[in-house]
Write a protein that holds these residues in place. Structure first.
Motif, PDB file in Angstrom:
ATOM      1  N   ARG A 629       0.827  -1.208   0.000  1.00 43.96           N
ATOM      2  CA  ARG A 629       0.000   0.000   0.000  1.00 43.96           C
ATOM      3  C   ARG A 629       0.859   1.255   0.000  1.00 43.96           C
ATOM      4  N   GLU A 630       2.031   1.173   0.619  1.00 46.50           N
ATOM      5  CA  GLU A 630       2.888   2.354   0.774  1.00 46.50           C
ATOM      6  C   GLU A 630       3.818   2.572  -0.413  1.00 46.50           C
ATOM      7  N   LEU A 631       3.810   1.685  -1.405  1.00 46.65           N
ATOM      8  CA  LEU A 631       4.746   1.812  -2.518  1.00 46.65           C
ATOM      9  C   LEU A 631       4.480   3.027  -3.396  1.00 46.65           C
ATOM     10  N   ALA A 632       3.203   3.371  -3.566  1.00 42.56           N
ATOM     11  CA  ALA A 632       2.833   4.369  -4.574  1.00 42.56           C
ATOM     12  C   ALA A 632       3.418   5.746  -4.289  1.00 42.56           C
ATOM     13  N   THR A 633       3.328   6.211  -3.044  1.00 43.06           N
ATOM     14  CA  THR A 633       3.699   7.598  -2.747  1.00 43.06           C
ATOM     15  C   THR A 633       5.171   7.904  -3.045  1.00 43.06           C
ATOM     16  N   PRO A 634       6.145   7.143  -2.505  1.00 38.85           N
ATOM     17  CA  PRO A 634       7.545   7.467  -2.842  1.00 38.85           C
ATOM     18  C   PRO A 634       7.845   7.299  -4.321  1.00 38.85           C
ATOM     19  N   GLY A 635       7.202   6.319  -4.986  1.00 37.01           N
ATOM     20  CA  GLY A 635       7.434   6.139  -6.413  1.00 37.01           C
ATOM     21  C   GLY A 635       6.942   7.321  -7.225  1.00 37.01           C
ATOM     22  N   LEU A 636       5.741   7.795  -6.915  1.00 36.20           N
ATOM     23  CA  LEU A 636       5.198   8.953  -7.622  1.00 36.20           C
ATOM     24  C   LEU A 636       6.030  10.207  -7.351  1.00 36.20           C
ATOM     25  N   LEU A 637       6.519  10.337  -6.132  1.00 33.70           N
ATOM     26  CA  LEU A 637       7.353  11.491  -5.795  1.00 33.70           C
ATOM     27  C   LEU A 637       8.624  11.504  -6.631  1.00 33.70           C
ATOM     28  N   ALA A 638       9.274  10.343  -6.752  1.00 34.84           N
ATOM     29  CA  ALA A 638      10.525  10.268  -7.500  1.00 34.84           C
ATOM     30  C   ALA A 638      10.337  10.595  -8.975  1.00 34.84           C
ATOM     31  N   VAL A 639       9.216  10.172  -9.555  1.00 36.37           N
ATOM     32  CA  VAL A 639       8.992  10.373 -10.989  1.00 36.37           C
ATOM     33  C   VAL A 639       8.396  11.750 -11.277  1.00 36.37           C
ATOM     34  N   MET A 640       7.436  12.184 -10.462  1.00 39.31           N
ATOM     35  CA  MET A 640       6.698  13.408 -10.757  1.00 39.31           C
ATOM     36  C   MET A 640       7.426  14.694 -10.339  1.00 39.31           C
ATOM     37  N   ALA A 641       8.245  14.642  -9.302  1.00 37.03           N
ATOM     38  CA  ALA A 641       8.909  15.863  -8.833  1.00 37.03           C
ATOM     39  C   ALA A 641       9.810  16.484  -9.907  1.00 37.03           C
ATOM     40  N   PRO A 642      10.672  15.702 -10.589  1.00 34.48           N
ATOM     41  CA  PRO A 642      11.472  16.312 -11.662  1.00 34.48           C
ATOM     42  C   PRO A 642      10.604  16.879 -12.783  1.00 34.48           C
ATOM     43  N   ILE A 643       9.491  16.218 -13.091  1.00 35.36           N
ATOM     44  CA  ILE A 643       8.585  16.718 -14.136  1.00 35.36           C
ATOM     45  C   ILE A 643       7.989  18.057 -13.721  1.00 35.36           C
ATOM     46  N   ALA A 644       7.540  18.148 -12.472  1.00 33.75           N
ATOM     47  CA  ALA A 644       6.946  19.401 -11.988  1.00 33.75           C
ATOM     48  C   ALA A 644       7.951  20.539 -12.012  1.00 33.75           C
ATOM     49  N   VAL A 645       9.179  20.280 -11.559  1.00 33.77           N
ATOM     50  CA  VAL A 645      10.206  21.323 -11.515  1.00 33.77           C
ATOM     51  C   VAL A 645      10.633  21.713 -12.927  1.00 33.77           C
ATOM     52  N   GLY A 646      10.882  20.738 -13.786  1.00 33.13           N
ATOM     53  CA  GLY A 646      11.371  21.029 -15.129  1.00 33.13           C
ATOM     54  C   GLY A 646      10.391  21.839 -15.955  1.00 33.13           C
ATOM     55  N   PHE A 647       9.131  21.447 -15.979  1.00 29.57           N
ATOM     56  CA  PHE A 647       8.148  22.131 -16.811  1.00 29.57           C
ATOM     57  C   PHE A 647       7.682  23.455 -16.214  1.00 29.57           C
ATOM     58  N   SER A 648       7.885  23.659 -14.915  1.00 27.45           N
ATOM     59  CA  SER A 648       7.465  24.931 -14.307  1.00 27.45           C
ATOM     60  C   SER A 648       8.600  25.942 -14.232  1.00 27.45           C
ATOM     61  N   LEU A 649       9.805  25.494 -13.884  1.00 27.51           N
ATOM     62  CA  LEU A 649      10.915  26.415 -13.644  1.00 27.51           C
ATOM     63  C   LEU A 649      11.981  26.382 -14.730  1.00 27.51           C
ATOM     64  N   GLY A 650      11.966  25.380 -15.600  1.00 31.79           N
ATOM     65  CA  GLY A 650      12.945  25.319 -16.689  1.00 31.79           C
ATOM     66  C   GLY A 650      14.022  24.285 -16.460  1.00 31.79           C
ATOM     67  N   VAL A 651      14.776  23.996 -17.538  1.00 28.08           N
ATOM     68  CA  VAL A 651      15.799  22.952 -17.450  1.00 28.08           C
ATOM     69  C   VAL A 651      16.974  23.377 -16.565  1.00 28.08           C
ATOM     70  N   GLY A 652      17.216  24.674 -16.463  1.00 27.00           N
ATOM     71  CA  GLY A 652      18.273  25.134 -15.558  1.00 27.00           C
ATOM     72  C   GLY A 652      17.927  24.833 -14.114  1.00 27.00           C
ATOM     73  N   ALA A 653      16.687  25.131 -13.732  1.00 29.61           N
ATOM     74  CA  ALA A 653      16.227  24.846 -12.369  1.00 29.61           C
ATOM     75  C   ALA A 653      16.185  23.344 -12.125  1.00 29.61           C
TER      76      ALA A 653
END
Length: 797
Positions: A629-653
Motif C-alpha cells: 500500500r505504501e509503494l505508490a507515494t515514494p514512487g510517484l514522488l521520485a517520478v513526478m517531482a522532476p517533471i513538476a520542476v522542469g516544466f514549471s521552472l525550466g531545465v536550468g532549475a
C-alpha cells in the motif's frame, strides 16, 4: 556566470551514425561471454550451497514457513510492479527520440532492465531462504550430541561462514552477469545509438529497485520493530522466540528487504553507471567509448570470482570480517592490475589517435588516454576501499564508536539515541568528503574539456563497479546470517557453542551490510554526477534541434538565478520528504504489528507457556498489505517531482534540483545507514555480555536505539540511492521535451504549465493520502486512537 549553451558550443552528437568497428564488436562479444560465464559460476555456487545439510525437522519447518511468506510477498509485489512497468513502457514511447528505432529500443530495454532487476532480487531471496537453514545446521555441529566427539569450533564457524558468503556470491555473480549482459546486448544491437537506448534500460532497473527497496524495507522493519518492542521490551523474551507472532514475518522481511531489495539496488547501480559511462564515452573517446566502459566492469566480473573464492576463513583471522576484507582487497588489487594491462593494450597513446571524436578540444588534449583512463578507474577502486574502511570503523563492534554507544546504554535509551545520531551525522561528513574528493579528483583529469572531465567521473564509477560482485556477496551474507540465528533460536535445536557461532556471524553481517550501503551510496553519487553530465549534453542537443534561444534564463545553470536556487532547495527538500515518508510508513505498519502481537498475547495466554501457537500468518499479512500500500507515494514522488520542476521552472532549475538532491541525498543516506548500523551492533555488544548483558536496563536501552535505527538503515537510507538515479534518469529523458515546449519554435506555454500542474497535483494527492492513513487494527477505520491498550504484563505472564 554564463549559461552552458553558447553559440560556439561543440556538438557532442556528431558521428552518432557510426557503427562499431570490427575490433570493438569482437571485444563487446567477448565481454558478453564473460557476463554469461558469471551466470555459470552462479549456478556452480548454487549447487555448492544446496549440497549442505538442512538440519533438524524443526529447523526445516521454520525455514519452509519463511520461504512461503517470502515467495508470497514477492509474487504480489512483482504483480503490482508489472502493471506500473507496462504503463511506463508506453509513456516512454511518447518521449522524443532521434528515430523510431531509438524510441522502440528504449521502451523495450526498459522492460529488460526492469526484468533483470526483479530477477536479481528474486534470485537473491530464493537462495537466501534456503541457505539460512543450512548455515544454522552447520553451526549446530559445534554442539555435538551425547556420545559424539567434540568438533573443532573454528572449523565449524568457517564452514557456516563459507555457506553464507557463497550464497552472497551467487547474488553477486547474477548482479554483474545480468548487468553486463544487458549493456553488451544493447551496444551490439544499437551501436552508436546504444546510449539513448540504455537510458530506458537504466530507468527500468532503477524504478524496480526503488520499489523493491522501499516495499521490502517497510515489510522487514515493520515486523522487526514490532517484534522487538513487544517481545524484547515488554515481554522480556529473546529476539527470535517462537512465542512472538512477529518472528516469522521478521525473518521473511530480512529476505524481501535486505536480500531482494539490496540485490536489485546494486544491480541498478551497476546498470545506471554503465549507462552514464557509455553516453559520455561516445562523446569523449569516440568509437572506443562504446567498448572501454564495458571492459572495466568485465574485468571486475573476473576478479569478483577470485574475490568470492578468496573468502576462505583461516585460523589466524581475528574475526570473520578479516576473511571478508581479504577477499575484497584481493579482488580490488587484481582489478587494478588487470585494468592497467587492458588500458595499455586497448587504448592508443594520444587522444588524436582516438577515432570518431566530435570535439576538437579533446582531440587536441596533450595527455595520454591510457594514463587518463587508468587513473580515473583507480580513483573508483580506491574510493571503494576507503569507504569500506571508514564505514567499518563507525559500525564494527570492536571499534570505538559502537563501544561508546554501548556505554551510553547505562544511562538510558535517550543517550543511546543521541549517541547514534551524533555518530551518524559525523560519519556522513567524512564519507561525503571522501566521495567529493573522488569526484573532483576524476574531474581534474579532464583539464579544459568538461566532457572529458565528466567521462573521468563515469570511469571512476566503473572502477568502483569492479568490486560490486564481492560487495553484493558481503551484503547478502548479513541477512543470511541473521536468518540463520533466527531459525536456530526458534527451533531450539542450536545451543551453546553453536549459538555463539551464529551470534558472531550476525555481528559480522551487520557490519558488512553497513559497508555495502556506504559503497552503494558512493556508486549512486558517481552515477548521478555522470548522469548530470549526460543531462547537460541532452539539453545542448535539444537547444540546437529546436532552435531555442540560448540566452533564455530558463536554459542557464547559473545558480545565482532565483529559479535555479529554488530548484536546488526543492531537490534537497524531496530527499527529506522521501525519507520522512519511508520512516513514517514503517512506523504505521510497526504500530499495527505491535497491536496484533499484544492482542495475541492477551487473548491467548497459553502462548507464553507453549500450550498455544501464535498466529504468524496474521502478522505476515499485515506487513504485506502495508508494504504494498505504501509503494505508490515514494514512487510517484521520485517520478513526478522532476517533471513538476522542469516544466514549471525550466531545465536550468531542473539541473539545480538534481544537484540539490545529490548533495543532500549523499549526506542523508550515509547518516541514516551508519546510525542504524551502529545502534544495531551496540545492541549486539550488550547481548554479548557487556554492560549487564541480556535482560538488563542497558539491553532495553540499546533495543530502543536499534528499533529507531531499523527504518533508518534498512528502509529510508538505502532507498535514497535508487531515488537519486530515478530522478536523474527522468530528468535526462524529459529534458528534450522541456526545451521543446518551453523555448522552441513550437513552444506551448499552456501545455507546459498543464503538465507541471498535473505532476504537482499528483504529488500533493499522494502525500495527502499517505498522511491520512492510520494504524488499522482488527478492521477498524484506521484511527490509531481506537486501538486496544497494551496488555497488563501480569495478565500476560
Amino acid at each position: 556566470m554564463a549559461g552552458p549553451f553558447t553559440p560556439g558550443q561543440v556538438d557532442f552528437t556528431q558521428n552518432l551514425a557510426a557503427e562499431l568497428t570490427q575490433g570493438n564488436r569482437t571485444l563487446v562479444m567477448v565481454i558478453g561471454a564473460v557476463a554469461l560465464a558469471a551466470l555459470v559460476v552462479a549456478v556452480v555456487l548454487v549447487r555448492q550451497v544446496l549440497a549442505a545439510r538442512e538440519g533438524t525437522d524443526g529447523m526445516r519447518k521454520i525455514a519452509a514457513a519463511v520461504q512461503e511468506g517470502a515467495n508470497a510477498y514477492l509474487a504480489r509485489q512483482l504483480r503490482t510492479l508489472g502493471i506500473f512497468a507496462v504503463a511506463v513502457f508506453f509513456l516512454l514511447m511518447l518521449l522524443p527520440a532521434d528515430n523510431w528505432s531509438q524510441r522502440a529500443g528504449r521502451s523495450a530495454f526498459f522492460l529488460v532492465g526492469a526484468l533483470f532487476s526483479a530477477a536479481t532480487g528474486y534470485i537473491g531471496m530464493w537462495l537466501a531462504v534456503r541457505s539460512n537453514v543450512r548455515v544454522a545446521a552447520a553451526a549446530r555441529e559445534a554442539t555435538p550430541a551425547e556420545g559424539e566427539p567434540e568438533k573443532d569450533l573454528t572449523a565449524v564457524s568457517h564452514k557456516a561462514m563459507k555457506i553464507a558468503f557463497r550464497t552472497g556470491g551467487v547474488v553477486g555473480m547474477c548482479t554483474v552477469g545480468l548487468g553486463l549482459l544487458g549493456a553488451s546486448c544493447v551496444v551490439l544491437v544499437y551501436a552508436a545509438d546504444a546510449p539513448k537506448v540504455l537510458e530506458g534500460f537504466g530507468l527500468g532497473a532503477a524504478l524496480i529497485a526503488m520499489f523493491m527497496r522501499v516495499g521490502g524495507g517497510i515489510f522487514t522493519k515493520a515486523a522487526d520493530v514490532g517484534a522487538d518492542l513487544v517481545g524484547k521490551v515488554e515481554q522480556g523474551i529473546p529476539e527470535d522466540d517462537p512465542r512472538n507472532a512477529a518472528t516469522i514475518a521478521d525473518n521473511v522481511g530480512d529476505n524481501v528487504g535486505d536480500c531482494a531489495g539490496m540485490a536489485a539496488d546494486l544491480f541498478e547501480s551497476y546498470a545506471v553507471t554503465l549507462v552514464a559511462a557509455l553516453i559520455l564515452g561516445k562523446a569523449a573517446f569516440g568509437d572506443a567509448g562504446l567498448a572501454f566502459p564495458l571492459l572495466v566492469p568485465a574485468i571486475g566480473v573476473l576478479t569478483a570470482m577470485i574475490g568470492i573464492f578468496a573468502v576462505a576463513p583461516r585460523r589466524a583471522d581475528r574475526s570473520g570480517m578479516t576473511a571478508i576484507n581479504r577477499g575484497f582487497f584481493v579482488s580490488a588489487v587484481i582489478s587494478l592490475v588487470l585494468v592497467a594491462v587492458a588500458v595499455f593494450v586497448y587504448l592508443p597513446s594520444s587522444f588524436a589517435e582516438l577515432k570518431g571524436i566530435g570535439d576538437d578540444a579533446i582531440r587536441a588534449h596533450d595527455g595520454d588516454p591510457r594514463v587518463f583512463a587508468l587513473v580515473a578507474v583507480a580513483i573508483g577502486i580506491v574510493l571503494a576501499a576507503l569507504i569500506q574502511q571508514l564505514t567499518g570503523y563507525f559500525t564494527e563492534t570492536t571499534r570505538r564508536p559502537v563501544r561508546d554507544i554501548g556505554k551510553t546504554s547505562l544511562t538510558g535509551p535517550a543517550t543511546v539515541v543521541l549517541a547514534g545520531i551524533s555518530i551518524g551525522l559525523e560519519s556522513a561528513v567524512y564519507s561525503a568528503v571522501l566521495i567529493g574528493l573522488g569526484v573532483y579528483g576524476a574531474f581534474l583529469l579532464g583539464g579544459t574539456s568538461i566532457m572529458l572531465a565528466l567521462f573521468a567521473v563515469a570511469l571512476a564509477g566503473t572502477g568502483l563497479l569492479t568490486t560490486v560482485g564481492v560487495i553484493v556477496a558481503m551484503d547478502t551474507f548479513g541477512p543470511v546470517s541473521d536468518n540463520a540465528q533466527g531459525i536456530a533460536e526458534m527451533s531450539g535445536d542450536v545451543e551453546g557453542a553453536g549459538a555463539q557461532v551464529l551470534t558472531d556471524l550476525d555481528a559480522v553481517g551487520n557490519t558488512t551490510k553497513a559497508i555495502t550501503k556506504g559503497i552503494a551510496i558512493a556508486t549512486a553519487v558517481l552515477a548521478a554526477a555522470a548522469l548530470f553530465g549526460s543531462y547537460r549534453d541532452a539539453i545542448a542537443t535539444a537547444v540546437r534541434d529546436v532552435h531555442a534561444n540560448s540566452g533564455e534564463l530558463g536554459l542557464s545553470l547559473d545558480i545565482s538565478q532565483p529559479n535555479n536556487l529554488v530548484g536546488l532547495v526543492l531537490g534537497a527538500a524531496v530527499v527529506f520528504l522521501f525519507s520522512g515518508l519511508a520512516i513514517n510508513a514503517v512506523s504505521r505498519s510497526a504500530g499495527a504489528v505491535v497491536y496484533e502481537v499484544r492482542r495475541q498475547f492477551r487473548e491467548h495466554p497459553g502462548i507464553m507457556d507453549y500450550t498455544e501457537k501464535p498466529e504468524y500468518g496474521r502478522v505476515v499479512d499485515i506487513c504485506t498489505k502495508d508494504a504494498l500500500r505504501e509503494l505508490a507515494t515514494p514512487g510517484l514522488l521520485a517520478v513526478m517531482a522532476p517533471i513538476a520542476v522542469g516544466f514549471s521552472l525550466g531545465v536550468g532549475a531542473l539541473g539545480s534540483y538534481l544537484a540539490g538532491a545529490i548533495g543532500c541525498g549523499t549526506l542523508m543516506a550515509v547518516f541514516l545507514a551508519n546510525s542504524g548500523g551502529a545502534w544495531d551492533n551496540a545492541k549486539k555488544l550488550v547481548e554479548d555480555g557487556h554492560h549487564g548483558g541480556k535482560g538488563s536496563e542497558a539491553h532495553a536501552a540499546t533495543v530502543i536505539g536499534d528499533t529507531v535505527g531499523d527504518p533508518f538503515k534498512d528502509t529510508a537510507g538505502p532507498a535514497i540511492n535508487p531515488l537519486l538515479k530515478v530522478m536523474n534518469l527522468v530528468a535526462l529523458l524529459i529534458a528534450p521535451a522541456v526545451v521543446k515546449f518551453s523555448y522552441g519554435d513550437d513552444a506551448n506555454k499552456g501545455l507546459r504549465i498543464g503538465i507541471a500542474a498535473l505532476a504537482a497535483v499528483v504529488i500533493v494527492a499522494a502525500v495527502y493520502v499517505s498522511k491520512r492513513r492510520g494504524v488499522a487494527v482488527d478492521g477498524d477505520d484506521g484511527n490509531a486512537e481506537k486501538a486496544p491498550r497494551p496488555a497488563d504484563p501480569a495478565v500476560v505472564s
